[in-house]
Structure formats: C-alpha cells, structure tokens
Design an enzyme around this catalytic site. Structure first.
Site, PDB file in Angstrom:
ATOM      1  N   HIS A   1      48.612 -30.391 -76.246  1.00  0.00           N
ATOM      2  CA  HIS A   1      49.347 -29.600 -75.264  1.00  0.00           C
ATOM      3  C   HIS A   1      48.379 -29.184 -74.155  1.00  0.00           C
ATOM      4  CE1 HIS A   1      51.869 -29.823 -78.737  1.00  0.00           C
ATOM      5  NE2 HIS A   1      52.886 -29.225 -78.136  1.00  0.00           N
TER       6      HIS A   1
ATOM      7  N   ASP B   1      56.984 -23.635 -72.465  1.00  0.00           N
ATOM      8  CA  ASP B   1      56.295 -22.506 -73.095  1.00  0.00           C
ATOM      9  C   ASP B   1      55.557 -21.632 -72.080  1.00  0.00           C
ATOM     10  OD1 ASP B   1      57.142 -22.532 -75.696  1.00  0.00           O
ATOM     11  OD2 ASP B   1      55.549 -23.857 -76.407  1.00  0.00           O
TER      12      ASP B   1
ATOM     13  N   GLU C   1      42.364 -19.943 -85.882  1.00  0.00           N
ATOM     14  CA  GLU C   1      41.685 -20.975 -85.085  1.00  0.00           C
ATOM     15  C   GLU C   1      40.166 -20.873 -85.185  1.00  0.00           C
ATOM     16  OE1 GLU C   1      44.048 -18.948 -83.873  1.00  0.00           O
ATOM     17  OE2 GLU C   1      45.760 -20.267 -83.518  1.00  0.00           O
TER      18      GLU C   1
ATOM     19  N   ASP D   1      26.622  -5.561 -92.159  1.00  0.00           N
ATOM     20  CA  ASP D   1      27.830  -4.815 -91.774  1.00  0.00           C
ATOM     21  C   ASP D   1      28.510  -5.485 -90.591  1.00  0.00           C
ATOM     22  OD1 ASP D   1      27.398  -2.498 -93.587  1.00  0.00           O
ATOM     23  OD2 ASP D   1      25.604  -2.240 -92.360  1.00  0.00           O
ATOM     24  N   GLY D   2      27.704  -5.979 -89.661  1.00  0.00           N
ATOM     25  CA  GLY D   2      28.262  -6.606 -88.464  1.00  0.00           C
ATOM     26  C   GLY D   2      29.083  -7.836 -88.806  1.00  0.00           C
TER      27      GLY D   2
ATOM     28  N   HIS E   1      13.406  -8.286 -85.648  1.00  0.00           N
ATOM     29  CA  HIS E   1      14.195  -7.369 -86.466  1.00  0.00           C
ATOM     30  C   HIS E   1      13.573  -7.197 -87.850  1.00  0.00           C
ATOM     31  CE1 HIS E   1      16.774  -9.117 -83.385  1.00  0.00           C
ATOM     32  NE2 HIS E   1      17.559  -8.065 -83.488  1.00  0.00           N
TER      33      HIS E   1
ATOM     34  N   HIS F   1      16.108  -1.571 -86.971  1.00  0.00           N
ATOM     35  CA  HIS F   1      16.981  -2.747 -86.870  1.00  0.00           C
ATOM     36  C   HIS F   1      16.366  -3.864 -86.029  1.00  0.00           C
ATOM     37  CE1 HIS F   1      20.373  -5.352 -85.919  1.00  0.00           C
ATOM     38  NE2 HIS F   1      19.945  -5.268 -84.681  1.00  0.00           N
TER      39      HIS F   1
ATOM     40  N   GLY G   1      23.381 -15.978 -85.909  1.00  0.00           N
ATOM     41  CA  GLY G   1      22.992 -14.988 -84.907  1.00  0.00           C
ATOM     42  C   GLY G   1      24.240 -14.321 -84.356  1.00  0.00           C
TER      43      GLY G   1
ATOM     44  N   ILE H   1      24.116   0.957 -91.771  1.00  0.00           N
ATOM     45  CA  ILE H   1      23.486   1.126 -90.452  1.00  0.00           C
ATOM     46  C   ILE H   1      23.800  -0.086 -89.584  1.00  0.00           C
ATOM     47  CG2 ILE H   1      21.231   1.073 -89.265  1.00  0.00           C
ATOM     48  CD1 ILE H   1      21.756   3.806 -90.360  1.00  0.00           C
TER      49      ILE H   1
ATOM     50  N   HIS I   1      50.731 -20.629 -72.552  1.00  0.00           N
ATOM     51  CA  HIS I   1      50.428 -21.801 -73.371  1.00  0.00           C
ATOM     52  C   HIS I   1      49.850 -22.960 -72.562  1.00  0.00           C
ATOM     53  CE1 HIS I   1      52.409 -19.589 -76.447  1.00  0.00           C
ATOM     54  NE2 HIS I   1      52.469 -20.600 -77.284  1.00  0.00           N
TER      55      HIS I   1
ATOM     56  N   LEU J   1      27.242 -12.724 -84.988  1.00  0.00           N
ATOM     57  CA  LEU J   1      27.619 -12.135 -86.269  1.00  0.00           C
ATOM     58  C   LEU J   1      28.986 -12.626 -86.740  1.00  0.00           C
ATOM     59  CD1 LEU J   1      26.292  -8.525 -85.708  1.00  0.00           C
ATOM     60  CD2 LEU J   1      25.230 -10.377 -87.000  1.00  0.00           C
TER      61      LEU J   1
HETATM   62  C1  TPP Z   1      28.930 -11.535 -82.164  1.00  0.00           C
HETATM   63  C2  TPP Z   1      27.740 -10.649 -82.033  1.00  0.00           C
HETATM   64  N1  TPP Z   1      27.869  -9.462 -81.446  1.00  0.00           N
HETATM   65  C3  TPP Z   1      26.797  -8.659 -81.273  1.00  0.00           C
HETATM   66  C4  TPP Z   1      25.562  -9.046 -81.700  1.00  0.00           C
HETATM   67  C5  TPP Z   1      24.348  -8.158 -81.474  1.00  0.00           C
HETATM   68  N2  TPP Z   1      23.952  -7.565 -82.753  1.00  0.00           N
HETATM   69  C6  TPP Z   1      22.960  -8.066 -83.489  1.00  0.00           C
HETATM   70  S1  TPP Z   1      22.832  -7.307 -84.994  1.00  0.00           S
HETATM   71  C7  TPP Z   1      24.102  -6.263 -84.631  1.00  0.00           C
HETATM   72  C8  TPP Z   1      24.648  -5.300 -85.633  1.00  0.00           C
HETATM   73  C9  TPP Z   1      23.725  -4.899 -86.651  1.00  0.00           C
HETATM   74  O1  TPP Z   1      24.376  -4.335 -87.724  1.00  0.00           O
HETATM   75  P1  TPP Z   1      24.290  -4.991 -89.154  1.00  0.00           P
HETATM   76  O2  TPP Z   1      25.003  -6.248 -89.200  1.00  0.00           O
HETATM   77  O3  TPP Z   1      24.690  -3.945 -90.104  1.00  0.00           O
HETATM   78  O4  TPP Z   1      22.751  -5.337 -89.307  1.00  0.00           O
HETATM   79  P2  TPP Z   1      21.573  -4.358 -89.729  1.00  0.00           P
HETATM   80  O5  TPP Z   1      21.288  -3.480 -88.563  1.00  0.00           O
HETATM   81  O6  TPP Z   1      22.018  -3.613 -90.908  1.00  0.00           O
HETATM   82  O7  TPP Z   1      20.447  -5.292 -90.012  1.00  0.00           O
HETATM   83  C10 TPP Z   1      24.590  -6.519 -83.366  1.00  0.00           C
HETATM   84  C11 TPP Z   1      25.697  -5.746 -82.755  1.00  0.00           C
HETATM   85  C12 TPP Z   1      25.471 -10.303 -82.332  1.00  0.00           C
HETATM   86  N3  TPP Z   1      24.320 -10.775 -82.790  1.00  0.00           N
HETATM   87  N4  TPP Z   1      26.571 -11.071 -82.509  1.00  0.00           N
HETATM   88 MG    MG Z   2      23.827  -2.797 -91.456  1.00  0.00          MG
END
Ligand code: TPP
Ligand code: MG
Length: 654
Positions: free
Chosen positions: A453, A461, A403, A154-155, A27, A258, A116, A186, A465, A118
């Site tokens: 539990h 429950d 959690e 962003d993620g 990346h 990306h 990794g 992006i 549960h 996100l």
């Molecule tokens: C929980 C999770 N879901 C999906 C992914 C796959 N994935 C890697 S980066 C990304 C999104 C990228 O967007 P952003 O965070 O904005 O990173 P940028 O492209 O700006 O570097 C995704 C969906 C992941 N790594 N973790």
């Molecule tokens: Mg981004």
C-alpha cells in the site's frame, strides 16, 4: 589463594570503572551494579565457548541495556575471547577500538546484537528465541538446544516496544528466553518513581511470563532465581534488585553513576571499598586464571555438540543454513521465465506473493509474517503453516499488531542465523518499524521488510494510510536497500536481490493497485542496476522520464504522447536508488545524461529527486498529505497523469 565470587565480580567492576575513567566517557553504574548477576550467569549457566564464538548452539546473551557496554567487554575479555584484548579495553570508546560506546555486533564476536536504543535488545532477543525454537523443531535437540539471555534495565522495560515484545514472547511461550532485569530503581533523571509506578512483574505475569525476584548482589540468591527461571516452561523475567554503581562508596545507588566517569577520588575510594588493590587494567594472575578457566568449561559441551553434528544426517543442510549461504545456484530465473511467457496485470503485492511461492519452495529457511495484515501484505504463501507455540516448525508468524516488535524480532532471527525473516505491514507504518529497520541496516543483517500500500494508489483509506515521505525517508538510511518495483517481473528480481544480500536489510515497497507487466525481457536482473532504460526514445531524445513503482506505467504513457508529438523520450525505471548509486559513473551517465531534460515521476515527496533530475529538471510528485478517494481520482487530483504531465514537459522543452 582461592578466587571468590567477589574477586570475579570485582574484576568486572574495576575494568568498567577504569575504562570509563580512561575514556572520560561512558557508563560505570550498570556494569558495577550487575557484576554479580553477570558473574553468576557466565560462570554457572551461560553455554558459550570463547574459542568458538559462532558455535551455532551457543546460548545467546543480549545486553539490552547497551549503555553498560563495559560489562560485556569485561566478560568477553576475562573469559578468553580473542577480542577485546586489554589494549582494546584501554581504548574503550576511541575511534578504531572494537569496544565502541555501545556494543556492536560486527565489532566483536560475542556481541550478539547492537544495542543502545533502549528496549530494542530485548525485542530482538525475542526473535532469537523464536529462531531457536523453530530450528529445534526442524533439526532436533541434538543440534539446537539453547537459551536466550537478556540483561535489561528499567529503561528497556519502560519503552513501548517492551509491551509488544513481551506480548509476543508470552503468546509464543518462549520458555528459553530469560530476562535479567537490573531492578536498581534508578534511571538518568533520578529515581524510577519520578516517572513510573508500574507493577512490572504484574504486567509480565499477565502476558504469560514467569516472574521471580532476587537479591542481585547475593550469588546464591541469584542462582536460586536463575534455576527457577530455567525450570519454568514460560519465558522468565528475573528481577535483580541491585545498587547502581555498587562499590563506589559515595555515589552508588544514585543516578550520578549512570553515565559519567566516577572521578579520580571516587575511583580510588571504590578500590578501597572493593578491596581491589591493583592498578588500572591489571587483573591479578589468579583471578585472571579463574575467569579463563570458567571460559574454557564450555569447550566440553561444544565438543560433544560437534560430535553429534558430525554424525548427523542433516549436517550439510544445517551448516549451510547456519552460515547463511543460499542453496547452490539459487535464482528466480525459471520463475521469471514463466512470467515472460504469461504476462499479467497484478498489484506488486500480489506479484510479491507469487514470487514468494517460488522463494519459499526453494528456501526452507524463510520465515514470513505480518503485523496483522496478512491478507493485505500478501506475505503468506499457500504451503506456509503458522509458527505457533504448538508448532514451532511452522514458517509463518502472526505477529499481531506489533510492527516495531515484528521488525525487531525479525532482526533477532537474522542475527541468530539459520533462518531468513521477512515481514509485512503498510508502508505508512514503516514509521512504527523504523528504529528496527535502522538497526537492521547498522547490524548488517538480512531482514526483509515487505511494505505494501505504497502510495495514494491505495485509495479510499485516505491520508493517514497514504505514505508520502516514507519511501524517501527510508532511502536515506545507510546500508538499507530499498526497492519499489514497477511490475511482476521487477518484483521477482527485487526479491532475488534481497535474498542474495547477506550483509544488509532490504525493503520492498509494493502497490495495492494492479499494474501492467511492462517488462518483456529478462536476460539479466535489471533491477540489480537500480535504474535502467525500460523504453528507449524512438524520435530524437529530448527528455528522460525517471519513475519508480506504479508511476513507471504513467511514465510510459507520457513517453507515448511525447513521441506522438515528435519528442523522443526515454523511460527509466528506477526500483532502487541505493543500487543505482553503486553503479559505475559511465552507466549512470548513460541512463541519466546531464545534457537532456530529466523528469521524475513518483507518487511521494519530490524532495530528493533533484539528485537525478538536477535543479533544472521537473519533479512530479506529492508534497502534501494525500486525500481520501478512489485511486484513479487521486492520481488526477494530484496531477499524476500523462494528460497533466505532458504539457508541462513540452513547456519546459520550449
Ligand atoms: C530509546 C532510548 N531512549 C533514550 C536513551 C538514553 N538513555 C540511555 S540509558 C537511559 C535510561 C537509564 O535507565 P536504566 O535503563 O534504568 O539504566 P541504569 O541507569 O539503571 O543503568 C536513557 C534514557 C536510549 N539509550 N535509548
Ligand atoms: Mg535503572
């Protein structure tokens, strides 16, 4: 030549695009986009000493956007960490290189957390910031006074866990936590506005955070924003407006940068755009020296800190805790001795609370907590004060109904060091924690998950549960030790094992309902073997009954009835599969001999028990969802009683 900000940042860009190109995988976009922000952070604000990467009072830097791993590999290399070497970087993403696809905490000193998935890194960093404030309150400014920096994309902010992490950090007023948001608009699918129209900063503000924005390519503006973040007493998020893949003239600003190599032509074009006229993996001497000099700056602060530590009255205790060593001779033997003297019938969740009474008195480094089930999880002991924004010295965190956020924060505490986190929820909601439990196992850290539990034994429950598949699904996570103790003694033993294990997480599954004390001796910690013969057959052995947790009591009753019918039956209590599997073959064969009918009894899925009873064995359990009703009635309903089991065992023997 004087080395400029751009030279420093472009070294990161070049290493990143070239490493991805060489690996033909990775990346480049994020490292190229955030190179300016990272350069300002590492050259002016981050407190670190590459010569002493484990220095306890270093700032923590978490690359939550783990896909941009080349950013941190570049920075660690350039600032003079022993690893990664340029050779390591050349081997980015290859088997055996510490420069793994995503950063792994055990591969490189300087990588504080494995990231990794996100959102996880940021939520983990919240725990680091909690640990920092706690240890500051305990040991004072002289020894503990650092920041936690996070780089998130962003993620990371879009993921659900971000809500939990941000809420918790805001509530606890973690003012030394600073998130640098790569606000490049992006993601993989394209522009952020394809999927989101959220006012991110508004959400953070509403959660008690300080927010500030900057031009992520203007070093002076970045510094201004960082100063503002440092000055504000609230946790801060800095929105850094950047261009993903900055420097790649035809692809920057698009999702094409990306997660794919830029390609030969675009890399060549980027060299021209950046004015980077050097071959791949070659950093010109003056730029290399400038980065190394920046890396050396932290040695002064480190040295001063060492001097403060040398003359500190609590030096030994601080160092013990920082290394994660338990006090010499730590054991629960005395406490277990008392249990043998006064047998009692209690739920194992209560047994856990009793054990924690001893643990928390012996280990000042434990920090407990629960996701709003304190009274049900029995995670709080009498002397534990809450850890709050007004009293960080407290040792109990009210995590709220978060959690996943709790489990991730626990991981951050464990990674930070100096504390041992444990936290509770219902076993059925381990699903909500699972990604963090998995990351604890991957990161080889001592997070202790208390899951109560643990079966239909919770009763009314009902199926939402009642865990069915949970215990088994947790057993399959590598490097996670799972425990399902059968009584008050085993519960204490399992706690001792969990605490003594510094290189991985443990999970205790505990009952709501009372269980008789089955153990009458405790010369050694038998739970350490994972499974052991609790009762040996009196008559000639025809069957071995293997059970865990609350079903060991049932196995004992089954054995009694079988013995009454002249059929010898061993009862094996099996609190931990992973521990048992680690025993020598001779021991395993002795406890679970192949030539004898083997029977498993566990109030959960039967899938998996073939491993120990064989395909010819009998497996009593529950392969549907549970039901609502009093616990005892449910055990009858699902056929988990001696009366239902004994005839089936006898039939199998004939
Ligand atoms: C929980 C999770 N879901 C999906 C992914 C796959 N994935 C890697 S980066 C990304 C999104 C990228 O967007 P952003 O965070 O904005 O990173 P940028 O492209 O700006 O570097 C995704 C969906 C992941 N790594 N973790
Ligand atoms: Mg981004």
């Amino acid at each position: 030549m004087t080395v400029s900000h751009n030279d420093l940042a472009n070294a990161i860009r070049a290493l990143s695009m070239d490493a991805v190109e060489a690996a033909n995988s990775g990346h480049p976009g994020m490292p190229m986009g955030m190179a300016d922000v990272a350069t300002v952070l590492f050259s002016r604000y981050l407190k670190f000493d590459p010569a002493a990467p484990k220095w306890a009072d270093r700032d923590r830097f978490v690359l939550s956007a783990g896909h941009g791993s080349m950013l941190i590999y570049s920075l660690l290399h350039l600032t003079g960490y022993a690893r990664p070497t340029i050779e390591d970087i050349r081997n980015f993403r290859q088997v055996g290189s510490p420069c793994a696809g995503h950063p792994e905490n055990f591969e490189l000193a300087g990588v504080e957390a494995t990231t990794g998935p996100l959102g996880s890194g940021l939520a983990t960093a919240v725990g680091m910031a909690i640990a920092e404030r706690h240890l500051n309150a305990v040991f004072g400014d002289a020894l503990v006074d650092h920041k936690t920096w996070v780089l998130a994309g962003d993620g990371c902010l879009m993921e659900g866990i971000n809500h939990e992490a941000v809420g918790l950090a805001g509530h606890l007023k973690l003012g030394r936590l600073i998130v640098l948001w790569d606000d490049n608009r992006i993601t993989i699918d394209g522009a952020v506005d394809l999927s989101s129209s959220e006012n991110v900063l508004g959400r953070y503000e509403a959660s008690g955070w300080h927010t500030v924005s900057c031009d992520g390519h203007d070093p002076a503006d970045i510094a201004r924003a960082m100063e503002a973040a440092l000055a504000d007493p609230r946790p801060s998020i800095v929105a850094c407006r950047t261009l993903i893949g900055k420097g790649a003239p035809n692809k920057q600003g698009t999702s094409a940068t990306h997660g794919s190599p830029l390609g030969k032509d675009e890399v060549a074009a980027a060299r021209v755009t950046l004015g980077w006229d050097y071959p791949p993996f070659e950093i010109p001497g003056d730029i290399r020296s400038a980065w190394l000099d920046l890396g050396k700056k932290g040695a002064i602060a480190h040295d001063e800190w060492q001097q403060r530590l040398s003359s500190h009255s609590e030096k030994a205790e601080f160092e013990r805790r920082a290394t994660g060593a338990l006090p010499d001779g730590f054991s629960l033997k005395d406490y277990i001795g008392e249990l043998l003297a006064n047998p009692q019938k209690v739920a194992t969740r209560k047994a856990s609370e009793l054990a924690l009474g001893a643990v928390n008195a012996l280990l000042p480094e434990t920090i407990g907590g629960s996701a709003d089930l304190t009274g049900s999880n029995n995670t709080k002991t009498k002397d534990q004060r809450p850890l709050t924004a007004d009293d960080y010295a407290g040792r109990y965190v009210y995590y709220g109904i978060r959690e996943f956020g709790m489990a991730a924060a626990m991981n951050g505490m464990a990674l930070h060091g100096g504390v041992i986190p444990y936290g509770g929820t219902f076993l059925v909601f381990s699903d909500y924690c699972r990604p963090a439990i998995r990351l604890a196992a991957l990161q080889r850290i001592r997070s202790i998950f208390v899951m109560t539990h643990d079966s239909i034994g919770l009763g009314e429950d009902g199926p939402t549960h009642q865990p069915i598949e949970h215990m088994m699904s947790l057993r399959v996570i590598p490097n996670l030790d799972t425990y399902r103790p059968a009584d008050v003694v085993e519960t204490a033993e399992c706690w001792e094992l969990a605490l003594k294990r510094a290189d991985g997480p443990s999970l205790l599954a505990l009952t709501r309902q009372n269980l008789p004390q089955l153990r009458t001796t405790a010369d050694e910690n038998l739970s350490a073997k994972g499974a052991y013969r609790l009762r040996a057959a009196a008559a000639e052995r025809k069957v071995v009954l293997i059970a865990s947790g609350s079903e060991v009591e049932i196995a004992v009753k089954v054995a009694q009835q079988l013995e009454a019918a002249g059929v010898g039956a061993d009862v094996v209590s099996m609190p931990s599969w992973s521990r048992f599997d680690a025993q020598p073959a001779a021991y395993r064969d002795d406890v679970m001999p192949h030539h004898v009918l083997r029977v498993s009894i566990e109030a959960g899925t039967t899938i998996g028990w073939e491993r120990y009873v064989g395909i010819a064995g009998l497996r009593f359990g529950i392969d549907s969802f549970g039901a609502s009703g009093p616990a005892e009635k449910l055990y009858e309903h699902f056929g988990l009683t001696a009366e239902k089991i004994v005839p089936q065992v006898l039939a199998a023997l004939n």
